[in-house]
Each structure stands twice: as structure tokens, then as C-alpha cells.
Design a protein around this motif. Structure first.
Motif, PDB file in Angstrom:
ATOM      1  N   GLY A   1       0.969  -1.371  -0.013  1.00 46.29           N
ATOM      2  CA  GLY A   1      -0.003  -0.144   0.037  1.00 46.29           C
ATOM      3  C   GLY A   1       0.757   1.326   0.021  1.00 46.29           C
ATOM      4  O   GLY A   1       1.986   1.444   0.489  1.00 46.29           O
ATOM      5  N   ASP A   2       0.390   2.233  -0.615  1.00 39.67           N
ATOM      6  CA  ASP A   2       0.889   3.492  -0.535  1.00 39.67           C
ATOM      7  C   ASP A   2       0.114   4.805  -0.385  1.00 39.67           C
ATOM      8  O   ASP A   2      -1.134   4.520  -0.325  1.00 39.67           O
ATOM      9  CB  ASP A   2       1.898   3.600  -1.763  1.00 39.67           C
ATOM     10  CG  ASP A   2       3.187   4.330  -1.412  1.00 39.67           C
ATOM     11  OD1 ASP A   2       3.229   5.595  -1.195  1.00 39.67           O
ATOM     12  OD2 ASP A   2       4.171   3.917  -1.758  1.00 39.67           O
ATOM     13  N   LEU A   3       0.470   5.951  -0.647  1.00 43.68           N
ATOM     14  CA  LEU A   3      -0.295   7.152  -0.418  1.00 43.68           C
ATOM     15  C   LEU A   3      -0.243   7.762  -1.922  1.00 43.68           C
ATOM     16  O   LEU A   3       0.957   7.800  -2.620  1.00 43.68           O
ATOM     17  CB  LEU A   3      -0.032   7.937   0.630  1.00 43.68           C
ATOM     18  CG  LEU A   3      -0.202   7.473   2.023  1.00 43.68           C
ATOM     19  CD1 LEU A   3       0.407   8.560   3.165  1.00 43.68           C
ATOM     20  CD2 LEU A   3      -1.900   7.459   2.277  1.00 43.68           C
ATOM     21  N   PRO A   4      -1.394   8.679  -2.124  1.00 45.23           N
ATOM     22  CA  PRO A   4      -1.044   9.317  -3.502  1.00 45.23           C
ATOM     23  C   PRO A   4      -0.299  10.686  -3.631  1.00 45.23           C
ATOM     24  O   PRO A   4      -0.430  11.433  -2.654  1.00 45.23           O
ATOM     25  CB  PRO A   4      -2.627   9.804  -3.846  1.00 45.23           C
ATOM     26  CG  PRO A   4      -3.291   9.852  -2.437  1.00 45.23           C
ATOM     27  CD  PRO A   4      -2.725   8.858  -1.753  1.00 45.23           C
TER      28      PRO A   4
ATOM     29  N   LEU B   1     -10.216  -3.529   0.721  1.00 45.31           N
ATOM     30  CA  LEU B   1      -9.111  -3.254   1.505  1.00 45.31           C
ATOM     31  C   LEU B   1      -8.875  -4.166   2.830  1.00 45.31           C
ATOM     32  O   LEU B   1      -9.817  -4.358   3.353  1.00 45.31           O
ATOM     33  CB  LEU B   1      -9.382  -1.675   1.896  1.00 45.31           C
ATOM     34  CG  LEU B   1      -9.454  -0.643   0.734  1.00 45.31           C
ATOM     35  CD1 LEU B   1      -9.808   0.794   1.252  1.00 45.31           C
ATOM     36  CD2 LEU B   1      -7.856  -0.619   0.139  1.00 45.31           C
TER      37      LEU B   1
ATOM     38  N   SER C   1       1.091  -1.148   4.659  1.00 43.57           N
ATOM     39  CA  SER C   1       1.592   0.011   3.396  1.00 43.57           C
ATOM     40  C   SER C   1       2.852   0.332   4.001  1.00 43.57           C
ATOM     41  O   SER C   1       3.427   0.430   5.136  1.00 43.57           O
ATOM     42  CB  SER C   1       0.564   1.094   3.577  1.00 43.57           C
ATOM     43  OG  SER C   1      -0.736   0.825   2.988  1.00 43.57           O
TER      44      SER C   1
ATOM     45  N   HIS D   1      -2.245   2.681   6.954  1.00 39.99           N
ATOM     46  CA  HIS D   1      -3.377   2.462   5.987  1.00 39.99           C
ATOM     47  C   HIS D   1      -3.669   1.187   5.497  1.00 39.99           C
ATOM     48  O   HIS D   1      -2.598   0.494   5.199  1.00 39.99           O
ATOM     49  CB  HIS D   1      -2.909   3.341   4.688  1.00 39.99           C
ATOM     50  CG  HIS D   1      -2.685   4.760   5.400  1.00 39.99           C
ATOM     51  ND1 HIS D   1      -1.469   5.359   5.583  1.00 39.99           N
ATOM     52  CD2 HIS D   1      -3.422   5.991   5.192  1.00 39.99           C
ATOM     53  CE1 HIS D   1      -1.497   6.836   5.825  1.00 39.99           C
ATOM     54  NE2 HIS D   1      -2.761   7.067   5.758  1.00 39.99           N
ATOM     55  N   GLU D   2      -4.710   0.945   5.137  1.00 42.74           N
ATOM     56  CA  GLU D   2      -5.014  -0.548   4.635  1.00 42.74           C
ATOM     57  C   GLU D   2      -4.279  -0.714   3.469  1.00 42.74           C
ATOM     58  O   GLU D   2      -4.099   0.126   2.490  1.00 42.74           O
ATOM     59  CB  GLU D   2      -6.788  -0.686   4.249  1.00 42.74           C
ATOM     60  CG  GLU D   2      -7.659  -0.432   5.536  1.00 42.74           C
ATOM     61  CD  GLU D   2      -8.991  -0.246   5.232  1.00 42.74           C
ATOM     62  OE1 GLU D   2      -9.700  -1.146   5.714  1.00 42.74           O
ATOM     63  OE2 GLU D   2      -9.118   0.640   4.563  1.00 42.74           O
TER      64      GLU D   2
ATOM     65  N   GLU E   1      -5.129   1.136  -4.500  1.00 45.72           N
ATOM     66  CA  GLU E   1      -5.768   1.585  -3.187  1.00 45.72           C
ATOM     67  C   GLU E   1      -6.858   2.360  -3.203  1.00 45.72           C
ATOM     68  O   GLU E   1      -7.895   2.169  -2.320  1.00 45.72           O
ATOM     69  CB  GLU E   1      -4.759   2.440  -2.557  1.00 45.72           C
ATOM     70  CG  GLU E   1      -3.371   1.920  -2.130  1.00 45.72           C
ATOM     71  CD  GLU E   1      -2.430   2.001  -3.248  1.00 45.72           C
ATOM     72  OE1 GLU E   1      -2.718   2.349  -4.361  1.00 45.72           O
ATOM     73  OE2 GLU E   1      -1.098   1.825  -2.966  1.00 45.72           O
ATOM     74  N   ILE E   2      -7.411   3.224  -4.103  1.00 44.89           N
ATOM     75  CA  ILE E   2      -8.386   4.108  -4.341  1.00 44.89           C
ATOM     76  C   ILE E   2      -9.500   3.042  -4.894  1.00 44.89           C
ATOM     77  O   ILE E   2     -10.843   2.906  -4.499  1.00 44.89           O
ATOM     78  CB  ILE E   2      -8.046   5.384  -5.140  1.00 44.89           C
ATOM     79  CG1 ILE E   2      -6.944   6.113  -4.695  1.00 44.89           C
ATOM     80  CG2 ILE E   2      -9.424   6.208  -5.190  1.00 44.89           C
ATOM     81  CD1 ILE E   2      -6.941   6.517  -3.154  1.00 44.89           C
TER      82      ILE E   2
ATOM     83  N   ALA F   1     -11.183   0.479  -2.542  1.00 46.27           N
ATOM     84  CA  ALA F   1     -11.990   0.907  -1.600  1.00 46.27           C
ATOM     85  C   ALA F   1     -13.475   0.607  -1.935  1.00 46.27           C
ATOM     86  O   ALA F   1     -14.498   0.985  -0.785  1.00 46.27           O
ATOM     87  CB  ALA F   1     -11.577   2.585  -1.340  1.00 46.27           C
TER      88      ALA F   1
END
Lengths: 396, 396
Positions: free
Chosen positions: A13-16, A41, A332, A343-344, A364-365, A368
Motif C-alpha cells: 500500500g501507498d499514499l497518492p 481493503l 502499507s 493505511h489499509e 488503493e483507491i 475502496a
């Protein structure tokens, strides 16, 4: 007979920023599986809990870490093929360089594995009070120390320096750990003397002249994956920790030449190994490490490329197998944080006759809004048992 | 350093008639945050459980009410600034009017706060058996009674009438509570005698000539929010209960002139107080009461207007702060029910680099398809710790 493959992509997992590596990667196979399957998720240990890889893997494999996790040392030791006995206390260990009483390099100049193996061969020894020390190196400066004897305890401090770069004496954290702390210090002195005399160190700018330990844990045999869930499981992994988790729960570990546990790992070889393992196992736990390391380095591009490699070199084997496929991560590791986060991670399930949702991409998005909703680690083994029709009915 | 604001709008959730107050309100800032963040639904204590505000707040702030909730009295007492000691038993109290043995007004004609303060100043006293009674009024007819002494128990009945409008003697609900029940009755008699003679009562049509108690709870100091979660928290609230919850868990409580805990509260002053508090705190718990009161009154329009005031007068301060923003409620108070309900409340999370979902509006219906899914109160502190990168990793 129905079979399943669980692919855990470490640190998936990561963040945008503004896209996540999964969103940015070219990954037709991941997306094909998402489109033809169901997504969701996964919170491996619980919502927003930040897990280590050890704890997250235990949880996903049905071993509640609150009950079954007792430090990383034993899992690493098992991963290196050491046969642990009940009551053994195991540590993660590093070769390091000490000058007078200052640790000048925690990795002994990132010593090569071959030299480290020669040094390691001299370090297993009998200590006083009937304690046996078993030392084994893994890759580069890394290794494990196992103490075997009666009345040992994992309640001891690390000798690894924290901030001040001094070699710390091992401190007992409870009355019952005095013997163990003494054994650690005795081993440290023995190793230091032995390593100082080793010919391999004579020409090194950064001699590997001390061993630092951390991550103490006591080993107890636990009920096996087969006993608990009725599944013959096999593990295909490069990293010692993941093999160790598999051995801890009694899974067969497949040795795959070229599976290195880093970004250069031979994914084709791992794919082939999965197909072989499926011949005589119901279930394969397949682990890929490279994405996590890239996340820790904050290296978005390498993480993206690793995902593209998995898509191109590994997923075709899984698809070819005809087995049910579950793909997820253990946590993540956002590149923007260079660390694990709570984060999931996305999860997808693909296979014959499953309920297909409207998710078309694996990220990830998109996940969801998938049909699986929000799962926790404890849900995964029941999910697999249900997929392959191996669940025990509860009630009548 | 990353910081977070948790805005709890009391009684936020509602039911559609055919719109909910949130759906009907003009609220560009709420919607901007929803659009740029992630949404979901929160069950503060558990799915479909109808919580009181005390229990819901404890749960959301990481204090499992099954373990940490022991009646509302102590929380109200702490909220009024009374320094409680371990073993104190505290009650919510009302000034009321009694004629012969009939309670003719449970609120003593909604006595004004100033007059009530004068009356209250005479009521703290020493009772027999070494029990001390500490009385303090809050707004209008409301106040708290604290009993201090050895061997007191919260297992006593309320003296507040239920249906029959009689003044009930305090009943011990267990053997251990006989002393406490006697102390309550002794206080009731003392207060009645004292109030009958008070000059403030002589001209009142509805004299405040009796004190009714309910909500008994025993106080024990609990581990602080800082100790448990490593966060320096501050509370910005008007209502005593919310300040009391914050004091109970060792948070700093900011005194905000004009924060009244009702629909006339000064939201600009609260917004400014949040910004000040963020200077030396990691985390601010911000509470707004007015929506709950409107829900209890069945007053849709006032609830909608209060939400519009929050949007216009409070949210700009939060956005300006640059901190992570979490907005939710402690429970639903549907106008159509005039009471708390077990329907989930919407929640949104907004801040740098978080996963943005497709939700564009902040309301009960839109939030149901958000990326956060369904959360419970216990998830909120881990969510905040993860947002601001203050989580402890579990495992290694």
C-alpha cells in the motif's frame, strides 16, 4: 480439487503523490484479475494499526499475533533453517565494527555474505551455565544468535546501540532474565575475541569484529497450519523472515534458487516454484519483498517498477495455475513516509464463479469501492477455506 | 510536525425527512473537505448501539466505556472544575421546586444561573460518618453533588422523580451502598432546610427549595491520554460534560470566553482557541453541542442552521490551521425521534496526501460509499496516530 495462492506483496500500500505506485504502474495482469474478481481493503492487524511484517504475516495467516507473536528473533532463526527447540531464545544479529568502545559501523562496511559466512562458522560455542550459543549469518552483515539452555528468558535488552553508538551491555528486564543477559554478554565477549583474531578481518578497513543483537524472542512450538485449518501449505519466499513465519506454523518451505528477497529476485523462478508446489499442496503462500524495501527508501520509481515486474513476470504463472488467487500486502509502506503505515492495503480475490464486483483496477483507491469491503487479517484464512470449499461448518 | 483536530459535532447524524439536516444545509466548507478527503460512517460504540454522549466521547477518544465509564456524575463534576479524589462519588444534580411532598417543577422555574450560584454557595457541608458534601452549580438549574469519604459507593438510586413527581429517598442498590444512600438523604434534608431559608427563594414563584440527584458514579484516576497514546491533547468545548471527559483523561482544557455549549456559542472564539492550542499540543478535541440540543427539541431548522454556522464560522479556522482534520459526531439525534439513536454518524478525514475517495458531500447518505467504510469509536485514536505519524509499530 480447488487450490489457492495467497500472494503477499510486502509494503504494497501507498499514499497518492498524486498517484500511488500501484496507480502509476503499467499492470495489465493485476487489473485483469481485479476486473474479473472482487476487491477490497485489508487492515492486516486492525484498522489503522501499524504492523511490522512479522506480526502482519502471522495475522494474515490466521495466527493472532497477540497470542502467537513472541519477537522477531525466532522467526528469523527458523527462516535460516535453524531447528529451534522449545525454550530457545533467539535474536536478530548484525556484524558490526567497534574501535575502542565506539561502534563505528553498524554493518561492518556491509560485509559480503561469503566473508561473513567464514566468520560466522567460528562463533557457535558453549557458554557457561550450560548455555549453548548457535550463530548463523544470512545475507551481508545480518544473522541470528540462538541461546539454548534451561531457564532462559527473552526479557533482555538489545546490545545494538540506540543513538549513542556505544556497545550496550545486555540488561535483564526481569529477575528471570539475569542468566540470559549474562549469556549474551559472554557471547559478545567471546565473539569479539574470536573475530579480532580472524584472518578475514586482518585487511578489512571496517573489520567485522563485534556482533550486536536485538529482537529477542522465545520459541515455543505452536499448532501447525495443517492442524488448525486442514490445509497443506507451502511457502515460496526469498526473505528469511517469511520462510521463518512459514516454518513456525509448520508449512513446507520451497527452496527457490534466485529468490533473493530483494528487487533483483527471480520472479519467473518463484512462479514456477508455485506451480510445482501446487501439485502436492492445497495452498501456496507466495511472498515478494522488493516493494517494501523501495518504500523504505522513498523510491517511488523502484516500487512502481517492482510492481510492473510482478505483473509481467509473476502473475502469468499464477493465472496459468488455475488456482484461486488472492493478492494483498502485509502493510502499507508509503514512499512519502519511508516507513510502514496503518493505511489499509488493497486485496483482490480471483477465481472461478466468485462474485465479480465493478472494480476494474487494482489500486488503493479503486479497491475502496470493491465488493469485499474492509477486511482484517483474521478474515483471510476463512476466506481461503471458503473459496476452496475446505471450511468446517460451524453448527449444523 | 503533523497535528490533528478532531471536531465532534454532538448529535450530528439524522434521518431523512426527506432530507437530513446535513443534506439540507448550505455547507460549502464541509463539502470541500469531503471532496478533498475521505469519508465513511462511524458507530461510536458499536453498530446500532445507542450511546449517551459521555460513553460515546470516551469510546471515540480511545477509552473503552466498558472499562473506563463509571457514571456521568464524575465527568460532570470534573467539567465544573471540581478536583476529584479517588473514591469520590459524584452525581448530576438539579435545583427543583417541592410543595409539601410533590415536585412541582423539576427545574425550579428554570432558575437563572446567577441566583442558582448564590443558593449553591451555601450547600457544601460536612455530613455525619465523616462524609463531605461538595455542591457546585453549572448553568440554570443544573449542578453536581460530590460525596467524599471512606467506603462510599455509586450503587444508589436517583432521588429525581420518575413519573410520580415524588421526592424519592435514596435507595442503596447493594449492601455496600447503605452509607452512601444515608449520606444522600442527609444532604437532601440539609439542602431543603437551607434553601427554604434562603432570601433568594423568598420571592420566587417556583422556589429552588430542593436538590435532586441522579447519575451516580465513582471516580478513579485513569491513565492519561498522553500516557496511553503519546499525544499532548487539548480540549475546546463549552459544555461541562465534554470538558469533564477531557479532564478525566488528563487533557488540557482551554477556557474559551463565549463557548456556551448551546446554539448561541461563539464559534469564532472556539476556532481561534483551536489555533492557539495547536501551538503547544499535537491534538485538539473540539466539541460543538448545538446540533444535539436541536435534535432533542425536534427542531430541524435550528439543527440545519447550527450546521451552517459551523460551516461558515468554525471550519475556516480549521482549514487555516493546516492540521489534519477529522469531523464526526458522537451519535445521531434524529429530529424525528427527539432522542439519540443507534444510526451511524458521518465521518470525514482531510489532510495532506491522504487517499481521496469519490465522495463529494458531507452527509449521512454520501458518506456511506466513502473510502473509510464503517468505523467504530476504538478506531479513531489509531486513525489519528497514523495520520500524524505518531503510531507505535506493533512487531518489527
Amino acid at each position: 480439487m480447488k487450490k489457492a495462492i495467497l500472494l503477499i506483496i510486502d509494503g504494497l500500500g501507498d499514499l497518492p503523490t498524486p498517484k500511488t505506485p500501484l496507480q502509476a504502474a503499467k499492470k495489465p495482469n493485476f487489473d485483469k484479475l481485479a476486473k474479473g474478481g472482487a476487491s477490497g481493503l485489508l487492515a492486516p492487524v486492525g484498522r489503522y494499526i501499524v504492523p511490522g511484517s512479522d506480526v502482519a504475516h502471522l495475522s494474515i495467516l490466521g495466527y493472532d499475533p497477540h497470542k502467537y507473536y513472541n519477537g522477531r528473533g525466532p522467526l528469523e532463526a527458523l527462516g535460516l533453517g535453524i531447528e529451534l527447540k522449545d525454550g530457545d531464545v533467539a535474536f536478530r544479529a548484525n556484524f558490526a565494527t567497534i574501535e575502542r568502545d565506539e561502534i563505528t559501523d553498524r554493518r561492518a562496511g556491509r560485509i559480503d555474505t561469503q566473508t561473513a559466512s567464514k566468520l560466522a562458522s567460528e562463533l557457535s560455542t558453549k557458554l557457561s551455565n550450560g548455555v549453548e550459543a548457535i550463530f548463523k549469518n544470512s545475507n551481508e552483515h545480518r544473522g541470528v544468535l540462538v541461546l539454548r539452555g534451561s531457564g532462559l528468558s527473552e526479557q533482555v535488552s538489545a546490545t545494538d546501540p540506540h543513538g549513542d553508538m556505544k556497545l550496550h551491555p545486555c540488561q535483564p528486564l526481569s529477575e528471570a532474565a539475569v542468566k540470559t543477559a549474562k549469556a549474551v554478554d559472554e557471547f559478545t565477549q567471546y565473539a569479539h575475541r574470536t573475530l579480532e583474531m580472524a584472518p578475514e578481518n586482518s585487511e578489512r578497513e571496517k573489520p567485522a569484529n563485534v556482533v550486536l543483537v536485538r529482537g529477542a524472542g522465545k520459541y515455543w512450538k505452536v499448532p501447525s497450519f495443517l492442524e488448525r485449518f486442514g490445509l497443506h501449505g507451502a511457502c515460496v519466499a526469498g526473505g528469511a523472515l517469511y520462510k521463518g513465519v512459514a516454518r513456525y506454523i509448520g508449512m513446507d518451505v520451497v527452496d527457490v534458487p534466485g529468490a533473493t528477497g530483494d528487487k533483483k529476485t527471480n520472479l519467473n523462478a518463484k512462479g514456477k516454484a508455485v506451480l510445482s508446489a501446487l501439485i502436492d499442496h492445497d495452498f501456496v503462500f507466495l511472498h515478494v519483498k522488493g516493494c517494501d524495501s523501495a518504500g523504505h527508501d522513498g523510491d517511488f520509481d523502484t516500487k512502481k517498477k517492482m510492481l510492473e515486474r510482478v505483473d509481467k513476470e509473476l502473475l502469468p504463472w499464477l493465472i496459468k495455475s488455475g488456482a484461486y488467487i488472492i493478492i494483498t500486502g502485509d502493510h502499507s509502506t508509503p514512499c512519502s513516509r519511508k516507513a510502514h503505515s496503518g493505511h489499509e492495503v488493497p486485496i483482490l480475490v480471483y477465481g472461478d464463479s466468485e462474485r465479480i464486483d465493478s472494480v476494474k483496477k487494482f489500486d488503493e483507491i479503486s479497491a475502496a469501492s470493491g465488493g469485499l469491503g474492509h477486511l482484517e487479517g483474521k478474515d483471510i484464512v476463512p476466506l481461503i477455506l471458503n473459496l476452496i470449499e475446505k471450511s468446517d461448518k460451524y453448527g449444523s
